[in-house]
Scaffold this motif. Structure first.
Motif, PDB file in Angstrom:
ATOM      1  N   ALA A   9       0.822  -1.204   0.000  1.00  0.00           N
ATOM      2  CA  ALA A   9       0.000   0.000   0.000  1.00  0.00           C
ATOM      3  C   ALA A   9       0.861   1.262   0.000  1.00  0.00           C
ATOM      4  O   ALA A   9       0.583   2.221  -0.727  1.00  0.00           O
ATOM      5  CB  ALA A   9      -0.931  -0.009   1.200  1.00  0.00           C
ATOM      6  N   VAL A  10       1.922   1.249   0.822  1.00  0.00           N
ATOM      7  CA  VAL A  10       2.830   2.402   0.843  1.00  0.00           C
ATOM      8  C   VAL A  10       3.528   2.564  -0.495  1.00  0.00           C
ATOM      9  O   VAL A  10       3.717   3.692  -0.990  1.00  0.00           O
ATOM     10  CB  VAL A  10       3.853   2.249   1.986  1.00  0.00           C
ATOM     11  N   LEU A  11       3.905   1.462  -1.105  1.00  0.00           N
ATOM     12  CA  LEU A  11       4.556   1.518  -2.417  1.00  0.00           C
ATOM     13  C   LEU A  11       3.614   2.105  -3.466  1.00  0.00           C
ATOM     14  O   LEU A  11       4.026   2.940  -4.284  1.00  0.00           O
ATOM     15  CB  LEU A  11       5.015   0.119  -2.826  1.00  0.00           C
ATOM     16  N   LEU A  12       2.341   1.698  -3.444  1.00  0.00           N
ATOM     17  CA  LEU A  12       1.367   2.261  -4.382  1.00  0.00           C
ATOM     18  C   LEU A  12       1.182   3.759  -4.153  1.00  0.00           C
ATOM     19  O   LEU A  12       1.125   4.543  -5.109  1.00  0.00           O
ATOM     20  CB  LEU A  12       0.032   1.534  -4.234  1.00  0.00           C
ATOM     21  N   GLY A  13       1.083   4.143  -2.869  1.00  0.00           N
ATOM     22  CA  GLY A  13       0.951   5.569  -2.579  1.00  0.00           C
ATOM     23  C   GLY A  13       2.165   6.365  -3.011  1.00  0.00           C
ATOM     24  O   GLY A  13       2.034   7.487  -3.511  1.00  0.00           O
ATOM     25  N   PHE A  14       3.348   5.786  -2.822  1.00  0.00           N
ATOM     26  CA  PHE A  14       4.576   6.484  -3.229  1.00  0.00           C
ATOM     27  C   PHE A  14       4.637   6.655  -4.747  1.00  0.00           C
ATOM     28  O   PHE A  14       4.979   7.736  -5.254  1.00  0.00           O
ATOM     29  CB  PHE A  14       5.796   5.710  -2.727  1.00  0.00           C
ATOM     30  N   ILE A  15       4.305   5.600  -5.493  1.00  0.00           N
ATOM     31  CA  ILE A  15       4.325   5.701  -6.956  1.00  0.00           C
ATOM     32  C   ILE A  15       3.291   6.724  -7.430  1.00  0.00           C
ATOM     33  O   ILE A  15       3.547   7.528  -8.345  1.00  0.00           O
ATOM     34  CB  ILE A  15       4.066   4.326  -7.589  1.00  0.00           C
ATOM     35  N   GLY A  16       2.109   6.707  -6.794  1.00  0.00           N
ATOM     36  CA  GLY A  16       1.104   7.698  -7.158  1.00  0.00           C
ATOM     37  C   GLY A  16       1.563   9.113  -6.879  1.00  0.00           C
ATOM     38  O   GLY A  16       1.306  10.028  -7.667  1.00  0.00           O
ATOM     39  N   TRP A  17       2.260   9.310  -5.756  1.00  0.00           N
ATOM     40  CA  TRP A  17       2.783  10.632  -5.414  1.00  0.00           C
ATOM     41  C   TRP A  17       3.844  11.090  -6.418  1.00  0.00           C
ATOM     42  O   TRP A  17       3.877  12.262  -6.817  1.00  0.00           O
ATOM     43  CB  TRP A  17       3.347  10.581  -4.001  1.00  0.00           C
ATOM     44  N   VAL A  18       4.711  10.189  -6.828  1.00  0.00           N
ATOM     45  CA  VAL A  18       5.734  10.529  -7.823  1.00  0.00           C
ATOM     46  C   VAL A  18       5.089  10.881  -9.163  1.00  0.00           C
ATOM     47  O   VAL A  18       5.491  11.848  -9.836  1.00  0.00           O
ATOM     48  CB  VAL A  18       6.733   9.358  -7.985  1.00  0.00           C
ATOM     49  N   MET A  19       4.057  10.133  -9.532  1.00  0.00           N
ATOM     50  CA  MET A  19       3.418  10.385 -10.823  1.00  0.00           C
ATOM     51  C   MET A  19       2.661  11.711 -10.831  1.00  0.00           C
ATOM     52  O   MET A  19       2.528  12.347 -11.885  1.00  0.00           O
ATOM     53  CB  MET A  19       2.476   9.234 -11.169  1.00  0.00           C
ATOM     54  N   VAL A  20       2.167  12.148  -9.675  1.00  0.00           N
ATOM     55  CA  VAL A  20       1.575  13.491  -9.611  1.00  0.00           C
ATOM     56  C   VAL A  20       2.632  14.545  -9.906  1.00  0.00           C
ATOM     57  O   VAL A  20       2.394  15.506 -10.643  1.00  0.00           O
ATOM     58  CB  VAL A  20       0.941  13.738  -8.228  1.00  0.00           C
ATOM     59  N   GLY A  21       3.821  14.356  -9.311  1.00  0.00           N
ATOM     60  CA  GLY A  21       4.909  15.281  -9.595  1.00  0.00           C
ATOM     61  C   GLY A  21       5.353  15.260 -11.039  1.00  0.00           C
ATOM     62  O   GLY A  21       5.865  16.270 -11.546  1.00  0.00           O
ATOM     63  N   VAL A  22       5.160  14.137 -11.725  1.00  0.00           N
ATOM     64  CA  VAL A  22       5.501  14.059 -13.149  1.00  0.00           C
ATOM     65  C   VAL A  22       4.407  14.689 -14.006  1.00  0.00           C
ATOM     66  O   VAL A  22       4.687  15.371 -15.003  1.00  0.00           O
ATOM     67  CB  VAL A  22       5.739  12.592 -13.558  1.00  0.00           C
ATOM     68  N   ALA A  23       3.153  14.482 -13.616  1.00  0.00           N
ATOM     69  CA  ALA A  23       2.042  14.983 -14.423  1.00  0.00           C
ATOM     70  C   ALA A  23       1.903  16.499 -14.340  1.00  0.00           C
ATOM     71  O   ALA A  23       1.514  17.140 -15.325  1.00  0.00           O
ATOM     72  CB  ALA A  23       0.736  14.319 -13.979  1.00  0.00           C
TER      73      ALA A  23
END
Length: 222
Positions: A9-23
């Motif tokens: 769950a933390v890994l999914l949240g981290f990837i989602g957070w990184v992708m927001v910074g990319v988008a």
């Protein structure tokens, strides 16, 4: 909760957070191609901050939007929602690193750690909702202008930045939902009172018995 599920769950949240910074800084939120000859054919693309154009020779030129107040309302709202999403994801990630069971940062109080993990899950959920609303609202305006027969401006199509935002929102919501389920409430074990035994309660008065009944059976009386 299973620590492996928390880590995922933390890994999914981290990837989602990184992708927001990319988008957010991605330039291709919406694109449009203006056909012409070899020189005049160009591609126009925009995001929340600037508008750019590239011709067929590879020369591109970008300009930032001159005034915030002159922008459309949905662009201003999308900016605010995306920035809020990054802030929520940052606090959610910090809370998740403290709240997971395999982390030693929060001590050995697993009830407290479960509550912190649940709070992190709520923050990830809010991050995903903010991102989803921002990119979906932006995409709705693109499709509305594209299919409007009375619209005479540039007709744009959905760019890759919106797809990155959608993926980010789904990952953040999935990770937040798993972490929210890890929130546990402490329960205290109840022990029997000194004057109570299982299935029997004794009063303070001494028990009385009939002396006759204790000495003689029922057949002793004629």
């Amino acid at each position: 909760m299973d620590p492996i599920v928390e880590v995922v769950a933390v890994l999914l949240g981290f990837i989602g957070w990184v992708m927001v910074g990319v988008a957010l800084p991605n330039r291709y939120w919406r694109t449009s191609t203006v056909d012409g000859n070899v020189i005049t054919t160009s591609t126009i693309y925009e995001n929340l901050w600037m508008s750019c154009a590239t011709d067929s020779t590879g020369v591109h030129n970008c300009r930032e939007f001159p005034s915030l107040l002159n922008l459309s309302g949905y662009i201003q709202a999308s900016r605010a929602l995306m920035i809020t999403s990054i802030v929520l994801g940052t606090f959610g990630l910090l809370a998740a690193l403290i709240g997971v069971q395999c982390s030693k940062a929060g001590g050995e109080d697993y009830v407290l750690k479960g509550k912190i993990a649940g709070t992190a899950g709520v923050l990830f959920l809010l991050q995903g909702v903010c991102t989803m609303v921002a990119v979906s609202w932006y995409a709705f305006n693109i499709t509305q202008d594209f299919f409007d027969p009375f619209y005479h401006g540039t007709r744009y199509e959905i760019g890759e930045g919106l797809y990155i935002g959608w993926c980010s929102a789904v990952l953040a919501i999935a990770g937040g939902a798993c972490l929210t389920c890890s929130c546990k409430t402490g329960t205290k074990e109840k022990y029997p009172l000194p004057y109570q035994s299982r299935g029997t309660a004794y009063s303070g008065a001494a028990p009385t018995r009939s002396v006759a009944n204790s000495t003689y059976g029922r057949n002793a009386y004629v």
